[in-house]
Write an enzyme that holds these catalytic residues in place. Structure first.
Site, PDB file in Angstrom:
ATOM      1  N   HIS A   5       8.927   8.031  -1.623  1.00 11.64           N
ATOM      2  CA  HIS A   5       9.363   6.713  -1.161  1.00 11.64           C
ATOM      3  C   HIS A   5       8.733   5.634  -2.028  1.00 11.64           C
ATOM      4  CE1 HIS A   5      11.194   4.208   1.984  1.00 11.64           C
ATOM      5  NE2 HIS A   5      10.274   3.338   1.635  1.00 11.64           N
TER       6      HIS A   5
ATOM      7  N   ASP B 219      11.705   0.663  14.194  1.00 12.58           N
ATOM      8  CA  ASP B 219      11.435   0.095  12.859  1.00 12.58           C
ATOM      9  C   ASP B 219      12.662  -0.649  12.347  1.00 12.58           C
ATOM     10  OD1 ASP B 219      10.176  -0.242  10.178  1.00 12.58           O
ATOM     11  OD2 ASP B 219      11.886   1.005   9.634  1.00 12.58           O
TER      12      ASP B 219
ATOM     13  N   ARG C 135      11.877  -8.945  10.744  1.00 14.46           N
ATOM     14  CA  ARG C 135      10.871  -9.330   9.737  1.00 14.46           C
ATOM     15  C   ARG C 135      11.534  -9.982   8.531  1.00 14.46           C
ATOM     16  NH1 ARG C 135       8.325  -4.044   8.217  1.00 14.46           N
ATOM     17  NH2 ARG C 135       7.156  -5.290   6.737  1.00 14.46           N
TER      18      ARG C 135
ATOM     19  N   SER D 253       5.999   0.911   8.874  1.00 18.75           N
ATOM     20  CA  SER D 253       7.458   0.967   8.730  1.00 18.75           C
ATOM     21  C   SER D 253       7.844   2.170   7.857  1.00 18.75           C
ATOM     22  CB  SER D 253       7.943  -0.346   8.100  1.00 18.75           C
ATOM     23  OG  SER D 253       9.216  -0.218   7.536  1.00 18.75           O
TER      24      SER D 253
ATOM     25  N   LYS E  74       9.258   6.191   9.216  1.00 13.37           N
ATOM     26  CA  LYS E  74      10.554   6.757   8.782  1.00 13.37           C
ATOM     27  C   LYS E  74      10.355   8.078   8.066  1.00 13.37           C
ATOM     28  CE  LYS E  74      11.584   2.883   6.850  1.00 13.37           C
ATOM     29  NZ  LYS E  74      11.963   1.538   6.533  1.00 13.37           N
TER      30      LYS E  74
HETATM   31  N1  URA Z   1      10.210  -0.623   2.837  1.00 18.67           N
HETATM   32  C1  URA Z   1      10.258  -0.292   4.156  1.00 18.67           C
HETATM   33  O1  URA Z   1      10.908   0.648   4.547  1.00 18.67           O
HETATM   34  N2  URA Z   1       9.568  -1.056   5.015  1.00 18.67           N
HETATM   35  C2  URA Z   1       8.818  -2.104   4.643  1.00 18.67           C
HETATM   36  O2  URA Z   1       8.204  -2.737   5.485  1.00 18.67           O
HETATM   37  C3  URA Z   1       8.790  -2.442   3.264  1.00 18.67           C
HETATM   38  C4  URA Z   1       9.496  -1.680   2.373  1.00 18.67           C
END
Ligand code: URA
Length: 434
Positions: free
Chosen positions: A82, A161, A168, A183, A187
């Site tokens: 990620h 999220d 956000r 966040s 995931k």
């Molecule tokens: N990517 C995400 O999935 N969440 C964040 O808060 C920032 C970047």
């Protein structure tokens, strides 16, 4: 429990208990807390932060807000990657087929573009016919057959999220370390992987603007992983300038294909290989970085990674002919060339401004629901450190009309600096933390 008391508690820099955090996340998921109160809490967190325990509790609560993917029917160690978000960051399209071609099963759930940063799902959708909306059972079938699936996040994965992220994005509360850490990690852990390689972007085009903050974020995410028994490696990489030369959805897919064909070296390939190497080491496919890099380079040279990408496109309904015929991607008829006003060296190509300029071409979304122009974007012709002559081409802009080209051009010009002498190069990979 009264949610106003919890907002006041965080506003007064006090620590929230696990029960209070669960109450908050459940209220978000069940929609029993109004958006303005959620936003107030997010702002209080943004300003006063969360400690390690609170961040871990928030992550677990967000994982539990939805379903968790069960990948136990797939053999072997499952690793995800990620990126925290950057400009011309197309590493997934290179790393995923590369490591899959070396035997590592990859089932990756990705996101769409966010602000000035691009998203893997939008890029994949620029391939005619490519289907990113798979059910979990379809994804499991495909990964067993092809070792590789790239798909959009399902609705029921960490829904808290998803909801908070949308708030956000429009309340100035994206740039909070515990909120970003929880966040991403919620995931990734809900997606069922055993290990995660994080690419923490650092610089003008990233959410973390300096190395110190990037390191703090990396350590927070590693600690969350440790608390939840997941292996995590964080690579901190330079995002002062776009990672590749192309910015925009189909343009970035073309650049990734060129890397997979072995036609292109440079930062995009280097960071992709660094991520791939850590994935191979974590899964014990390679014993060290040198061995891993040899294996990755070999599968670029023998075209196995390219064939894996072609197989992926075919398996998800896309037209694999795009690999050999780029004119099958969406095309733009309006082009604008940006030239240098003087001779010298490129000393800056500001990733944030270039991302914004690409946005103005139509490559990003203005609102959550607006349509992306897949063929729009920017092709840089010079990188930081390159020598340029007066009137030499610095970049080409592609958009559906000349107004968009003009608007993007103005911003792009302000993003690229030419000076008499070159500046010392900053490292591409700052650190690897395990
Ligand atoms: N990517 C995400 O999935 N969440 C964040 O808060 C920032 C970047």
């Amino acid at each position: 429990m009264d949610f106003i008391d919890l907002i006041i508690k965080k506003r007064n820099k006090e620590t929230l208990t696990k029960e209070e955090i669960n109450f908050f996340v459940q209220g978000v998921t069940n929609k029993t807390i109004p958006d303005y109160q959620i936003s107030a809490m997010l702002m209080a967190i943004c300003i006063n932060s969360l400690n390690e325990q609170e961040t871990s509790d928030l992550t677990v609560a967000m994982i539990n807000s939805g379903k968790t993917l069960d990948l136990s029917s797939i053999d072997g160690f499952k690793i995800d990657k990620h990126s925290t978000g950057g400009v011309s960051d197309t590493t997934t399209l290179i790393v995923a087929p590369l490591v899959a071609s070396l035997g590592l099963p990859v089932i990756k759930l990705s996101g769409r573009g966010l602000g000035h940063t691009g998203g893997t799902i939008d890029k994949l959708e620029s391939i005619p016919g490519f289907n990113v909306n798979l059910s979990i059972s379809e994804a499991l079938e495909k990964v067993k057959e092809h070792n590789l699936v790239l798909m959009s996040q399902t609705e029921d994965l960490a829904p808290a999220d998803k909801y908070m992220y949308a708030l956000r994005d429009v309340t100035g509360t994206v740039e909070s370390m515990p909120l970003i850490a929880s966040s991403i990690m919620s995931k990734k852990i809900a997606s069922g992987s055993d290990g995660i390689v994080l690419d923490i972007k650092c610089g003008k085009g990233a959410f973390m603007k300096n190395l110190n903050d990037a390191k703090i974020l990396a350590n927070e995410m590693i600690k969350i992983g440790q608390n939840l028994n997941k292996k995590v490696t964080a690579i901190i990489t330079n995002m002062e300038t776009p990672l590749g030369m192309n910015i925009g959805n189909s343009l970035e897919v073309i650049e990734a294909i060129e890397v997979l064909k072995g036609n292109l070296n440079g930062p995009l390939k280097e960071v992709s290989l660094a991520i791939g190497a850590q994935m191979l080491i974590m899964s014990n496919i390679a014993k060290d970085t040198n061995t891993a890099l040899e294996m990755l380079n070999e599968n670029i040279n023998n075209k196995k990674a390219l064939y894996k990408f072609e197989e992926l496109i075919r398996s998800q309904g896309g037209n694999p002919a795009v690999i050999h015929n780029y004119s099958l991607f969406p095309q733009k008829i309006h082009k604008k060339t940006i030239t240098s006003e003087k001779s010298g060296y490129v000393t800056e190509a500001n990733a944030f401004l270039i991302g914004e300029a690409a946005f103005k071409t139509g490559a990003g979304r203005l609102t959550k629901d607006s349509k992306i122009d897949y063929g729009a974007g920017i092709m840089l012709k010079k990188q930081v450190g390159d020598k340029v002559e007066k009137n030499e081409i610095l970049a080409i802009i592609f958009a559906e009309d000349s107004i968009k080209c003009e608007n993007a051009g103005k911003l792009l010009k302000s993003a690229i600096k030419i000076e008499n002498n070159p500046l010392p190069k900053k490292p591409l990979i700052y650190d690897i933390i395990k």
